[in-house]
Design a protein around this motif. Structure first.
Motif, PDB file in Angstrom:
ATOM      1  N   GLY A 159       0.782  -1.222   0.000  1.00 33.99           N
ATOM      2  CA  GLY A 159       0.000   0.000   0.000  1.00 33.99           C
ATOM      3  C   GLY A 159       0.816   1.275   0.000  1.00 33.99           C
ATOM      4  O   GLY A 159       0.293   2.342   0.322  1.00 33.99           O
ATOM      5  N   GLU A 160       2.077   1.202  -0.372  1.00 37.06           N
ATOM      6  CA  GLU A 160       2.894   2.425  -0.412  1.00 37.06           C
ATOM      7  C   GLU A 160       2.698   3.136  -1.752  1.00 37.06           C
ATOM      8  O   GLU A 160       3.611   3.258  -2.566  1.00 37.06           O
ATOM      9  CB  GLU A 160       4.366   2.081  -0.167  1.00 37.06           C
ATOM     10  N   LEU A 161       1.486   3.610  -1.961  1.00 36.63           N
ATOM     11  CA  LEU A 161       1.112   4.240  -3.226  1.00 36.63           C
ATOM     12  C   LEU A 161       1.944   5.480  -3.515  1.00 36.63           C
ATOM     13  O   LEU A 161       2.194   5.815  -4.677  1.00 36.63           O
ATOM     14  CB  LEU A 161      -0.376   4.594  -3.196  1.00 36.63           C
ATOM     15  N   GLY A 162       2.374   6.157  -2.474  1.00 37.12           N
ATOM     16  CA  GLY A 162       3.158   7.373  -2.664  1.00 37.12           C
ATOM     17  C   GLY A 162       4.514   7.135  -3.282  1.00 37.12           C
ATOM     18  O   GLY A 162       5.192   8.088  -3.688  1.00 37.12           O
ATOM     19  N   HIS A 163       4.904   5.874  -3.370  1.00 37.34           N
ATOM     20  CA  HIS A 163       6.245   5.579  -3.877  1.00 37.34           C
ATOM     21  C   HIS A 163       6.230   4.964  -5.265  1.00 37.34           C
ATOM     22  O   HIS A 163       7.163   4.263  -5.675  1.00 37.34           O
ATOM     23  CB  HIS A 163       6.996   4.734  -2.856  1.00 37.34           C
ATOM     24  N   ILE A 164       5.161   5.253  -6.019  1.00 38.01           N
ATOM     25  CA  ILE A 164       5.168   4.976  -7.452  1.00 38.01           C
ATOM     26  C   ILE A 164       6.295   5.812  -8.068  1.00 38.01           C
ATOM     27  O   ILE A 164       6.386   7.011  -7.822  1.00 38.01           O
ATOM     28  CB  ILE A 164       3.836   5.402  -8.100  1.00 38.01           C
ATOM     29  N   PRO A 165       7.166   5.206  -8.877  1.00 37.25           N
ATOM     30  CA  PRO A 165       8.229   6.007  -9.501  1.00 37.25           C
ATOM     31  C   PRO A 165       7.692   6.892 -10.615  1.00 37.25           C
ATOM     32  O   PRO A 165       6.837   6.479 -11.401  1.00 37.25           O
ATOM     33  CB  PRO A 165       9.196   4.946 -10.052  1.00 37.25           C
ATOM     34  N   VAL A 166       8.175   8.124 -10.654  1.00 37.18           N
ATOM     35  CA  VAL A 166       7.746   9.097 -11.655  1.00 37.18           C
ATOM     36  C   VAL A 166       8.922   9.401 -12.578  1.00 37.18           C
ATOM     37  O   VAL A 166       9.980   9.856 -12.127  1.00 37.18           O
ATOM     38  CB  VAL A 166       7.258  10.404 -10.994  1.00 37.18           C
ATOM     39  N   ASP A 167       8.742   9.153 -13.854  1.00 41.93           N
ATOM     40  CA  ASP A 167       9.794   9.394 -14.835  1.00 41.93           C
ATOM     41  C   ASP A 167      10.119  10.877 -14.916  1.00 41.93           C
ATOM     42  O   ASP A 167       9.233  11.726 -14.997  1.00 41.93           O
ATOM     43  CB  ASP A 167       9.332   8.878 -16.207  1.00 41.93           C
ATOM     44  N   GLY A 168      11.403  11.187 -14.873  1.00 46.03           N
ATOM     45  CA  GLY A 168      11.838  12.570 -15.022  1.00 46.03           C
ATOM     46  C   GLY A 168      12.004  13.337 -13.723  1.00 46.03           C
ATOM     47  O   GLY A 168      12.608  14.401 -13.708  1.00 46.03           O
TER      48      GLY A 168
END
Length: 302
Positions: A159-168
């Motif tokens: 459930g660590e949704l905040g740690h989706i990687p964001v490109d760039g």
């Protein structure tokens, strides 16, 4: 039978505590809110917690203590692993220590789970099926209940949704990675925008005065992307959205809703989403801590 629960919500800034009946009766709530630094002050977190709870409970009868931490915990929910916003609160055997020190059962969970317990009770959401609680505050809090049980994962860190990687993105996150979503879709990023682009108003007024600015519209879109990501993976029965950011004055919830649908898979689940926007209440995680114990008892009896 457990009746009175001491519920605690430990945040990076504030510490909240209350005495709650397991069914949520707050007649003798004795709610207190004070700076976290005032409670955890000596460098020995566990001793500080035990001493504060003992002092708070003088003259009171309680059967258990339930604590929500802004942290990741191990799978068995006995030990704090990492607390990005409270660096001194790591690798702590909180349940074993406090149970012995206080002489009652102690329950530990992520604070967002306690919040979801409260909101599910308030909004009369059935524990069957899948319910996701996503809360946008300083970061992104996320708890998931599946058929009455909270999803923990192999290591306890589900459930660590905040740690989706964001490109760039090159922003370093408190978890140690670079480019996590919560650094672009949470309150920390909103504070950055306020400081660097809109310093002429209070941060609470950002959406009132600048809600149509591109930077804030992009911020809302990233929130929607985060929510849609979880929806597309889990196809949940219910989605509860809340937190301080979404409850700011003039926050564009209608726009957020449109963006969530835009980013959600078509035709399903996009066509029949059940999204509930939860109010932000300062006492909810403390009361939710008692509900959490109740939920565990119910799950153990099924």
């Amino acid at each position: 039978m457990m009746n009175n629960i001491i519920g605690i919500d430990i945040g990076g800034t504030h510490f909240r505590i209350g005495l709650v009946d397991i069914e949520g009766d707050a007649k003798n709530f004795r709610f207190q809110k004070l700076p976290t630094k005032q409670v955890l002050h000596s460098g020995d977190v566990l001793r500080d917690l035990a001493e504060f709870i003992k002092e708070y409970a003088i003259g009171q009868v309680y059967n258990a203590v339930s604590i929500g931490f802004p942290a990741t915990l191990n799978k068995s929910r006995t030990k704090i692993l990492q607390a990005p916003n409270l660096e001194f609160m790591e690798n702590l055997p909180v349940v074993d220590y406090l149970s012995e020190a206080l002489g009652v059962p102690v329950y530990a969970e992520r604070d967002v789970t306690m919040t979801l317990c409260y909101d599910m009770r308030k909004y009369e959401i059935d524990s069957r099926g899948i319910t996701c609680g996503i809360y946008f505050g300083t970061g992104i809090g996320n708890a998931i209940m599946i058929d009455g049980k909270f999803l923990a994962g192999r290591n306890g860190t589900a459930g660590e949704l905040g740690h989706i990687p964001v490109d760039g993105s090159e922003i370093k996150c408190g978890c140690g990675n670079v480019g996590c979503m919560e650094n672009l879709a949470g309150g920390k990023y909103l504070a950055y925008l306020h400081k660097n682009y809109y310093p002429d108003c209070e941060i609470a007024e950002l959406f009132v005065k600048y809600g149509q600015e591109d930077l804030l519209l992009e911020f809302v879109d990233r929130i929607a992307m985060s929510v849609a990501t979880e929806i597309n993976i889990l196809d949940p029965d219910n989605i509860i959205l809340g937190g301080g950011v979404l409850n700011m004055d003039s926050f564009p919830k209608n726009l957020l809703h449109e963006k969530i649908i835009k980013h959600t898979r078509k035709p399903y689940p996009a066509e029949n989403l059940n999204i509930i926007y939860a109010e932000d209440e300062p006492q909810k995680s403390v009361i939710g801590a008692a509900y959490y114990v109740h939920a565990i008892m119910q799950a153990n009896n099924t």
